[in-house]
Write a protein that holds these residues in place. Structure first.
Motif, PDB file in Angstrom:
ATOM      1  N   GLY A  70     -15.919   0.968  14.683  1.00  0.00           N
ATOM      2  CA  GLY A  70     -15.613  -0.452  14.790  1.00  0.00           C
ATOM      3  C   GLY A  70     -14.870  -1.040  13.612  1.00  0.00           C
ATOM      4  N   ALA A  71     -14.682  -0.275  12.536  1.00  0.00           N
ATOM      5  CA  ALA A  71     -13.967  -0.786  11.367  1.00  0.00           C
ATOM      6  C   ALA A  71     -12.460  -0.727  11.597  1.00  0.00           C
ATOM      7  CB  ALA A  71     -14.341   0.004  10.124  1.00  0.00           C
ATOM      8  N   VAL A  72     -11.732  -1.526  10.843  1.00  0.00           N
ATOM      9  CA  VAL A  72     -10.265  -1.514  10.864  1.00  0.00           C
ATOM     10  C   VAL A  72      -9.790  -1.144   9.471  1.00  0.00           C
ATOM     11  CG1 VAL A  72      -8.176  -2.872  11.238  1.00  0.00           C
ATOM     12  CG2 VAL A  72     -10.183  -3.268  12.684  1.00  0.00           C
ATOM     13  N   ILE A  73      -8.879  -0.180   9.395  1.00  0.00           N
ATOM     14  CA  ILE A  73      -8.361   0.298   8.112  1.00  0.00           C
ATOM     15  C   ILE A  73      -7.044  -0.409   7.793  1.00  0.00           C
ATOM     16  CG2 ILE A  73      -7.433   2.316   6.891  1.00  0.00           C
ATOM     17  CD1 ILE A  73      -9.403   4.041   8.484  1.00  0.00           C
ATOM     18  N   PHE A  74      -6.898  -0.828   6.539  1.00  0.00           N
ATOM     19  CA  PHE A  74      -5.656  -1.419   6.034  1.00  0.00           C
ATOM     20  C   PHE A  74      -5.106  -0.554   4.924  1.00  0.00           C
ATOM     21  CE2 PHE A  74      -7.294  -5.107   8.150  1.00  0.00           C
ATOM     22  CZ  PHE A  74      -6.189  -5.922   8.419  1.00  0.00           C
ATOM     23  N   ASN A  75      -3.775  -0.503   4.834  1.00  0.00           N
ATOM     24  CA  ASN A  75      -3.186   0.061   3.630  1.00  0.00           C
ATOM     25  C   ASN A  75      -1.942  -0.707   3.222  1.00  0.00           C
ATOM     26  OD1 ASN A  75      -2.088   2.100   5.900  1.00  0.00           O
ATOM     27  ND2 ASN A  75      -0.596   2.072   4.236  1.00  0.00           N
ATOM     28  N   ILE A  76      -1.748  -0.753   1.911  1.00  0.00           N
ATOM     29  CA  ILE A  76      -0.597  -1.421   1.317  1.00  0.00           C
ATOM     30  C   ILE A  76       0.619  -0.523   1.491  1.00  0.00           C
ATOM     31  CG2 ILE A  76       0.365  -2.404  -0.794  1.00  0.00           C
ATOM     32  CD1 ILE A  76      -2.171  -3.829   0.301  1.00  0.00           C
ATOM     33  N   ALA A  77       1.753  -1.128   1.877  1.00  0.00           N
ATOM     34  CA  ALA A  77       2.982  -0.366   2.059  1.00  0.00           C
ATOM     35  C   ALA A  77       3.984  -0.706   0.953  1.00  0.00           C
ATOM     36  CB  ALA A  77       3.568  -0.638   3.445  1.00  0.00           C
ATOM     37  N   ASP A  78       5.091   0.033   0.923  1.00  0.00           N
ATOM     38  CA  ASP A  78       6.023  -0.020  -0.205  1.00  0.00           C
ATOM     39  C   ASP A  78       6.572  -1.416  -0.485  1.00  0.00           C
ATOM     40  OD1 ASP A  78       5.672   2.701  -0.448  1.00  0.00           O
ATOM     41  OD2 ASP A  78       7.601   3.243   0.444  1.00  0.00           O
ATOM     42  N   LEU A  79       6.977  -2.142   0.564  1.00  0.00           N
ATOM     43  CA  LEU A  79       7.598  -3.448   0.324  1.00  0.00           C
ATOM     44  C   LEU A  79       6.624  -4.437  -0.293  1.00  0.00           C
ATOM     45  CD1 LEU A  79       9.979  -4.046   3.379  1.00  0.00           C
ATOM     46  CD2 LEU A  79      10.460  -3.035   1.148  1.00  0.00           C
ATOM     47  N   LEU A  80       5.347  -4.341   0.061  1.00  0.00           N
ATOM     48  CA  LEU A  80       4.374  -5.244  -0.545  1.00  0.00           C
ATOM     49  C   LEU A  80       4.170  -4.901  -2.020  1.00  0.00           C
ATOM     50  CD1 LEU A  80       2.778  -7.678   0.526  1.00  0.00           C
ATOM     51  CD2 LEU A  80       0.764  -6.231   0.536  1.00  0.00           C
ATOM     52  N   GLN A  81       4.259  -3.627  -2.367  1.00  0.00           N
ATOM     53  CA  GLN A  81       4.198  -3.265  -3.776  1.00  0.00           C
ATOM     54  C   GLN A  81       5.360  -3.902  -4.532  1.00  0.00           C
ATOM     55  OE1 GLN A  81       3.498   0.841  -4.888  1.00  0.00           O
ATOM     56  NE2 GLN A  81       4.657   0.636  -6.783  1.00  0.00           N
ATOM     57  N   ILE A  82       6.541  -3.878  -3.913  1.00  0.00           N
ATOM     58  CA  ILE A  82       7.727  -4.409  -4.587  1.00  0.00           C
ATOM     59  C   ILE A  82       7.659  -5.925  -4.722  1.00  0.00           C
ATOM     60  CG2 ILE A  82      10.228  -4.708  -4.386  1.00  0.00           C
ATOM     61  CD1 ILE A  82      10.223  -1.904  -2.979  1.00  0.00           C
ATOM     62  N   ILE A  83       7.374  -6.632  -3.631  1.00  0.00           N
ATOM     63  CA  ILE A  83       7.398  -8.099  -3.710  1.00  0.00           C
ATOM     64  C   ILE A  83       6.217  -8.633  -4.514  1.00  0.00           C
ATOM     65  CG2 ILE A  83       8.754  -8.339  -1.599  1.00  0.00           C
ATOM     66  CD1 ILE A  83       6.278  -9.196  -0.134  1.00  0.00           C
ATOM     67  N   SER A  84       5.130  -7.855  -4.623  1.00  0.00           N
ATOM     68  CA  SER A  84       4.004  -8.270  -5.473  1.00  0.00           C
ATOM     69  C   SER A  84       4.231  -7.882  -6.925  1.00  0.00           C
ATOM     70  CB  SER A  84       2.693  -7.658  -4.969  1.00  0.00           C
ATOM     71  OG  SER A  84       2.617  -6.269  -5.260  1.00  0.00           O
ATOM     72  N   ASN A  85       5.398  -7.321  -7.208  1.00  0.00           N
ATOM     73  CA  ASN A  85       5.759  -6.879  -8.568  1.00  0.00           C
ATOM     74  C   ASN A  85       4.733  -5.902  -9.139  1.00  0.00           C
ATOM     75  OD1 ASN A  85       7.672  -6.854 -10.657  1.00  0.00           O
ATOM     76  ND2 ASN A  85       6.549  -8.385 -11.851  1.00  0.00           N
TER      77      ASN A  85
END
Length: 371
Positions: free
Chosen positions: A276-291
């Motif tokens: 029942g859990a949902v997995i999230f992961n950070i992707a490349d563009l979010l790393q870039i725009i989050s500096n």
């Protein structure tokens, strides 16, 4: 006296026509599920991974099971007392792990179960039924999106649909009926949950709550149902090669067959999905725009050694307002004299050429844009 001929390893390798074998595999339109159903006991040569990958495929008993990705409880997320704690947990998970599971997310368990079962049902139809959807360019069903670019193929098939933006999205009537209702419903639920999580990620680094949404971080969505059937030689190949995701954030649900691993430090860590859990992961563009405040992390899928197939429903979220913004890069709010921009600005052409010109890989865009 008759002449003798000695066949060397080099001769055997040079005589192997890899592209011919790949084309023959592609032409069957049956994917790896078709290979499994044929009763093969050894995998075709083009699935065998190079030595540097094979050396990392420890037996399951030797993989790192002492760690697992963080589990974050979203219950009472809007309470003034509970929300700051959740923001801090997600911020830490996105920085240190790049992956986390969420529970009490308000998506009915029945929706998750029905979505998974619908995609299983598609992949387990007879090959001739699925074949009409098969294609490298315009098809929604195929196997190994990068098979002609990759060093080795991997043991999975997939069914994919663009769900947004409107000008790119699949027509509902073109989604196979066996998954149509479930795919549309899942997209709606996954988008709402992803935007809730993006708000928490914004708050974690001092941005306005709606900043990622305004940037269109959820405006482009690709829904993919990956199917990993039993592999007769799981020690020689992978289900999916090591990579980072290209977009902003990824949302994933799966059945309880293991296989997903993430790179944490020097170790490959098994991700143990909670029912029942949902997995999230950070992707490349979010790393870039989050500096660099948040980090995309290398992950892969082991080839399936179980008789039961592994299924994962993955929705890739991406930026959509390219025409409006022209280019993207680290957000001005996150750049200062103390923390200068780590990446240069980039345009849509930079992003697309980096994806479609090669095999899936790890952080190649991030590395190209580093200042």
């Amino acid at each position: 006296m008759a002449a003798t001929t000695t066949t060397t390893t080099t001769d055997v390798i040079s005589s192997y026509d890899r592209i011919k074998d790949i084309k023959e595999f592609d032409h069957t339109k049956n994917g790896v599920k078709g290979l499994k159903d044929s009763g093969i006991t050894s995998i075709p040569k083009f699935f065998i991974q190079p030595p540097e990958i094979l050396s990392t495929l420890n037996p399951p008993s030797q993989t790192n099971t002492s760690n697992n990705i963080p589990v974050i409880d979203l219950e009472n997320i809007n309470s003034q007392t509970h929300r700051p704690k959740v923001v801090e947990q997600i911020k830490e998970a996105a920085r240190e792990w790049g992956f986390f599971q969420v529970i009490n997310h308000e998506i009915p368990i029945s929706v998750i179960d029905e979505t998974i079962q619908a995609f299983i049902s598609f992949h387990e139809q007879p090959g001739e039924v699925k074949a009409k959807y098969y294609g490298r360019e315009n098809g929604s069903y195929s196997s190994n999106i990068d098979v002609y670019h990759a060093k080795a193929a991997t043991w999975h098939d997939y069914l994919k649909f663009w769900m947004a933006p409107e000008e790119q999205a699949v027509k509902v009537e073109d989604i196979p009926e066996i998954v149509r209702k479930e795919a549309v419903a899942w997209d709606r639920f996954a988008k709402k949950l992803a935007e809730d999580v993006m708000e928490l990620l914004c708050e974690g680094i001092g941005l306005e709550t709606s900043r990622f949404k305004e940037l269109s971080c959820s405006g482009n969505r690709l829904l993919v149902g990956n199917y990993y059937p039993y592999c007769p030689q799981p020690n020689l190949t992978l289900g999916l090669a090591p990579h980072t995701d290209a977009g902003t954030i990824t949302v994933l649900i799966s059945n309880q067959v293991s296989g997903l691993q993430i790179k944490h430090g020097e170790d490959w860590v098994d991700v143990k999905p909670l029912p029942g859990a949902v997995i999230f992961n950070i992707a490349d563009l979010l790393q870039i725009i989050s500096n660099g405040e948040y980090n995309s992390v290398q992950h892969r899928v082991r080839a399936n050694s179980c008789e039961e197939a592994r299924i994962s429903i993955t929705e890739f979220f991406n930026l959509s307002k390219w025409k409006e913004y022209g280019s993207f890069g680290p957000l001005p709010e996150l750049v200062s004299a103390e923390k200068p921009a780590l990446y240069r600005q980039f345009m849509l052409d930079d992003f697309l050429s980096n994806i479609y010109s090669k095999e899936i890989d790890c952080k190649s865009l991030v590395n190209k844009l580093k200042l």
